[in-house]
Scaffold this motif. Structure first.
Motif, mmCIF file in Angstrom:
data_model
loop_
_atom_site.group_PDB
_atom_site.id
_atom_site.type_symbol
_atom_site.label_atom_id
_atom_site.label_comp_id
_atom_site.label_asym_id
_atom_site.label_seq_id
_atom_site.Cartn_x
_atom_site.Cartn_y
_atom_site.Cartn_z
ATOM 1 N N PRO A 56 1.101 -1.261 -0.191
ATOM 2 C CA PRO A 56 0.014 0.034 0.196
ATOM 3 C C PRO A 56 0.843 1.158 0.204
ATOM 4 O O PRO A 56 2.146 1.299 0.226
ATOM 5 C CB PRO A 56 -0.892 -0.212 1.194
ATOM 6 C CG PRO A 56 0.163 -0.934 2.277
ATOM 7 C CD PRO A 56 0.974 -1.878 1.463
ATOM 8 N N ASP A 57 0.299 2.392 0.009
ATOM 9 C CA ASP A 57 1.096 3.632 -0.016
ATOM 10 C C ASP A 57 1.613 3.660 1.308
ATOM 11 O O ASP A 57 2.629 4.453 1.414
ATOM 12 C CB ASP A 57 -0.090 4.891 -0.513
ATOM 13 C CG ASP A 57 -0.076 4.938 -2.132
ATOM 14 O OD1 ASP A 57 0.621 4.120 -2.722
ATOM 15 O OD2 ASP A 57 -1.021 5.470 -2.503
ATOM 16 N N ALA A 58 0.750 3.443 2.216
ATOM 17 C CA ALA A 58 1.419 3.471 3.863
ATOM 18 C C ALA A 58 0.268 2.736 4.881
ATOM 19 O O ALA A 58 -0.576 2.325 4.360
ATOM 20 C CB ALA A 58 1.080 4.956 4.033
ATOM 21 N N TYR A 59 1.022 2.237 5.620
ATOM 22 C CA TYR A 59 0.248 1.421 6.705
ATOM 23 C C TYR A 59 -0.220 2.442 7.824
ATOM 24 O O TYR A 59 0.817 3.380 8.379
ATOM 25 C CB TYR A 59 1.251 0.588 7.465
ATOM 26 C CG TYR A 59 1.004 -0.915 6.594
ATOM 27 C CD1 TYR A 59 0.458 -2.049 6.956
ATOM 28 C CD2 TYR A 59 2.169 -1.085 5.515
ATOM 29 C CE1 TYR A 59 0.330 -3.278 6.019
ATOM 30 C CE2 TYR A 59 1.976 -1.992 4.664
ATOM 31 C CZ TYR A 59 1.395 -3.285 5.066
ATOM 32 O OH TYR A 59 1.453 -4.241 4.203
ATOM 33 N N LEU A 60 -1.290 2.580 8.230
ATOM 34 C CA LEU A 60 -1.799 3.294 9.230
ATOM 35 C C LEU A 60 -2.203 2.517 10.537
ATOM 36 O O LEU A 60 -3.108 1.653 10.484
ATOM 37 C CB LEU A 60 -2.944 4.404 8.676
ATOM 38 C CG LEU A 60 -3.409 5.554 9.706
ATOM 39 C CD1 LEU A 60 -3.819 6.659 9.142
ATOM 40 C CD2 LEU A 60 -4.790 5.022 10.790
ATOM 41 N N TYR A 161 3.149 -6.322 6.529
ATOM 42 C CA TYR A 161 4.525 -5.322 6.320
ATOM 43 C C TYR A 161 5.754 -6.024 6.362
ATOM 44 O O TYR A 161 6.112 -6.855 7.022
ATOM 45 C CB TYR A 161 4.557 -4.508 7.617
ATOM 46 C CG TYR A 161 5.493 -3.222 7.248
ATOM 47 C CD1 TYR A 161 4.854 -2.216 6.742
ATOM 48 C CD2 TYR A 161 6.891 -3.383 7.704
ATOM 49 C CE1 TYR A 161 5.721 -0.874 6.277
ATOM 50 C CE2 TYR A 161 7.606 -2.269 7.479
ATOM 51 C CZ TYR A 161 7.083 -1.099 6.790
ATOM 52 O OH TYR A 161 8.059 -0.117 6.577
ATOM 53 N N ARG A 162 6.746 -5.530 5.296
ATOM 54 C CA ARG A 162 7.862 -6.166 5.180
ATOM 55 C C ARG A 162 8.938 -5.272 5.766
ATOM 56 O O ARG A 162 9.232 -4.248 5.328
ATOM 57 C CB ARG A 162 8.260 -6.287 3.802
ATOM 58 C CG ARG A 162 7.282 -7.707 3.042
ATOM 59 C CD ARG A 162 7.657 -7.696 1.847
ATOM 60 N NE ARG A 162 9.026 -8.045 1.546
ATOM 61 C CZ ARG A 162 9.711 -7.998 0.289
ATOM 62 N NH1 ARG A 162 8.710 -7.873 -0.912
ATOM 63 N NH2 ARG A 162 10.825 -8.168 0.023
ATOM 64 N N PRO A 163 9.787 -5.632 6.830
ATOM 65 C CA PRO A 163 10.822 -4.880 7.483
ATOM 66 C C PRO A 163 11.862 -4.440 6.309
ATOM 67 O O PRO A 163 12.235 -5.261 5.553
ATOM 68 C CB PRO A 163 11.467 -5.558 8.518
ATOM 69 C CG PRO A 163 10.249 -6.606 8.829
ATOM 70 C CD PRO A 163 9.678 -6.933 7.676
ATOM 71 N N GLY A 164 12.022 -3.018 6.314
ATOM 72 C CA GLY A 164 13.313 -2.655 5.535
ATOM 73 C C GLY A 164 12.718 -2.491 4.160
ATOM 74 O O GLY A 164 13.351 -1.893 3.157
ATOM 75 N N SER A 165 11.292 -2.413 3.973
ATOM 76 C CA SER A 165 10.631 -2.168 2.327
ATOM 77 C C SER A 165 10.583 -0.720 2.338
ATOM 78 O O SER A 165 10.473 -0.490 1.233
ATOM 79 C CB SER A 165 9.375 -2.808 2.559
ATOM 80 O OG SER A 165 8.554 -2.357 3.460
ATOM 81 N N GLY A 166 10.903 -0.104 3.323
ATOM 82 C CA GLY A 166 10.564 1.688 3.014
ATOM 83 C C GLY A 166 9.095 2.072 2.781
ATOM 84 O O GLY A 166 8.836 3.294 2.634
ATOM 85 N N VAL A 167 8.033 0.973 3.025
ATOM 86 C CA VAL A 167 6.709 1.558 3.191
ATOM 87 C C VAL A 167 6.463 2.461 4.348
ATOM 88 O O VAL A 167 6.704 1.870 5.335
ATOM 89 C CB VAL A 167 5.801 0.532 3.163
ATOM 90 C CG1 VAL A 167 4.346 0.800 2.993
ATOM 91 C CG2 VAL A 167 6.078 -0.427 1.728
ATOM 92 N N PRO A 168 5.965 3.525 4.319
ATOM 93 C CA PRO A 168 5.809 4.449 5.527
ATOM 94 C C PRO A 168 4.621 3.656 6.591
ATOM 95 O O PRO A 168 3.686 3.097 6.178
ATOM 96 C CB PRO A 168 5.089 5.774 4.752
ATOM 97 C CG PRO A 168 5.782 5.615 3.325
ATOM 98 C CD PRO A 168 5.660 4.312 3.054
ATOM 99 N N VAL A 169 5.110 4.067 7.720
ATOM 100 C CA VAL A 169 4.044 3.749 8.769
ATOM 101 C C VAL A 169 3.635 4.992 9.470
ATOM 102 O O VAL A 169 4.420 5.741 9.897
ATOM 103 C CB VAL A 169 4.715 2.800 9.706
ATOM 104 C CG1 VAL A 169 3.863 2.598 10.923
ATOM 105 C CG2 VAL A 169 4.925 1.390 9.151
ATOM 106 N N GLY A 302 3.468 11.153 -0.475
ATOM 107 C CA GLY A 302 3.281 11.282 -2.059
ATOM 108 C C GLY A 302 2.508 10.259 -2.526
ATOM 109 O O GLY A 302 2.644 9.527 -3.589
ATOM 110 N N ALA A 303 1.386 9.981 -1.954
ATOM 111 C CA ALA A 303 0.283 9.017 -2.604
ATOM 112 C C ALA A 303 -0.224 9.392 -3.911
ATOM 113 O O ALA A 303 -0.024 10.682 -4.334
ATOM 114 C CB ALA A 303 -0.737 8.895 -1.497
#
Length: 312
Positions: A56-60, A161-169, A302-303
């Motif tokens: 996803p664009d981010a995890y909330l 979520y994959r650690p180190g993936s760079g996806v924002p939390v 930057g979604a």
């Protein structure tokens, strides 16, 4: 006068018992006496919103106020989560984290508390209030932060979520959930190495937690929020005079942005999450809070989707 004395006699022992029980959980976690809960009940997903088959664009992660006592959202928190999911389908949203239980053990599912809920409902709220003060206590704060930070990291992994993936939390917290959100930053950085944004809504917290590894901190507040204002008076680390506190270091580093949501109140029919209270532009308080949260996330990360509602 007699009624007053009866209340004092009843609440005094209850408060003492709660103070002891609140410390028990964090000590049980740190000593390894009990294993934190990871599985969710049938029908409760690890995340909602964006599908898990692609990042996803981010995890909330939503951290609710002191009414949180089960895996499902409270009434008000549930309205906010649903509104955010509807407005931003590109987000993957978690609402099941137990901010007031280092062992991730929902209060409402414990047999003793189920009885108390029917007979002395006030104690459920006292329990969570006491947990906030344990989380803020310098003796227990590192343990509490590690426990709930680990709980959030575990739930994020289970949600894909994959650690180190760079996806924002993004940590979105309401009221006392802000104490937990600010405290979880270091553990989440250690375990997930993720870009972190903290959003506090009427945040009640002591300002002591280190926010070095938060990219940005957004404070959603209102002049009508007396409960948050009490927190800024009560905790010296929130005072500008104590420049070395975590909150003030974040302020000096340019990480803190304040968003005014006047005239919203902390609770009640004119609260931040009220679907009935209306603004001059026709939006409800819930609509404006949702628009603000979604706009912050999209502007920062930057979604791909856009919004017609600018930041207030």
């Amino acid at each position: 006068m007699n009624d007053y004395l009866l209340w004092v006699c009843a609440l005094g022992p209850a408060l003492l018992a709660e103070a002891l029980l609140a410390r028990y959980e964090v000590l049980a976690y740190s000593a390894g006496w009990r294993t934190p809960v990871t599985a969710l009940p049938d029908g409760v997903p690890y995340a909602r919103g964006a599908a898990a088959d692609s990042p996803p664009d981010a995890y909330l992660v939503y951290l609710d106020g002191i009414g949180k006592r089960r895996f499902r959202d409270t009434r008000d928190g549930g309205q906010l989560v649903k509104a955010v999911i509807a407005a931003a389908p590109e987000l993957r949203v978690l609402g099941q984290v137990q901010p007031y239980s280092p062992l991730a053990d929902p209060l409402a599912d414990r047999p003793v508390w189920a009885w108390l809920r029917r007979h002395v409902g006030l104690l459920l709220f006292l329990h969570n209030v006491m947990q906030i003060f344990v989380a803020a206590d310098h003796r227990y704060r590192p343990l509490y932060n590690r426990a709930v930070g680990s709980q959030i990291a575990t739930q994020l992994r289970l949600a894909g979520y994959r650690p180190g993936s760079g996806v924002p939390v993004v940590l979105l917290s309401y009221s006392g959930g802000a104490q937990v959100a600010t405290g979880a930053v270091e553990e989440l950085h250690t375990q997930l190495r993720s870009p972190l944004t903290v959003i506090t809504l009427g945040g009640f917290h002591n300002g002591a937690n280190d926010l070095t590894h938060a990219e940005q901190v957004h404070q959603l507040t209102s002049a009508g929020d007396r409960i948050e204002r009490v927190g800024t008076w009560m905790f010296p680390q929130r005072w500008r005079l104590l420049r070395r506190s975590g909150w003030n270091r974040a302020r000096r580093a340019g990480k803190l942005t304040v968003h005014r949501l006047d005239p919203a109140t902390h609770l009640g029919p004119r609260s931040y999450i009220s679907p009935g209270a209306r603004l001059p532009d026709g939006r409800s308080h819930l609509d404006r809070t949702t628009d603000t949260v979604v706009s912050i996330i999209r502007a920062r990360h930057g979604a791909t989707a856009t919004t017609d509602n600018p930041l207030p």
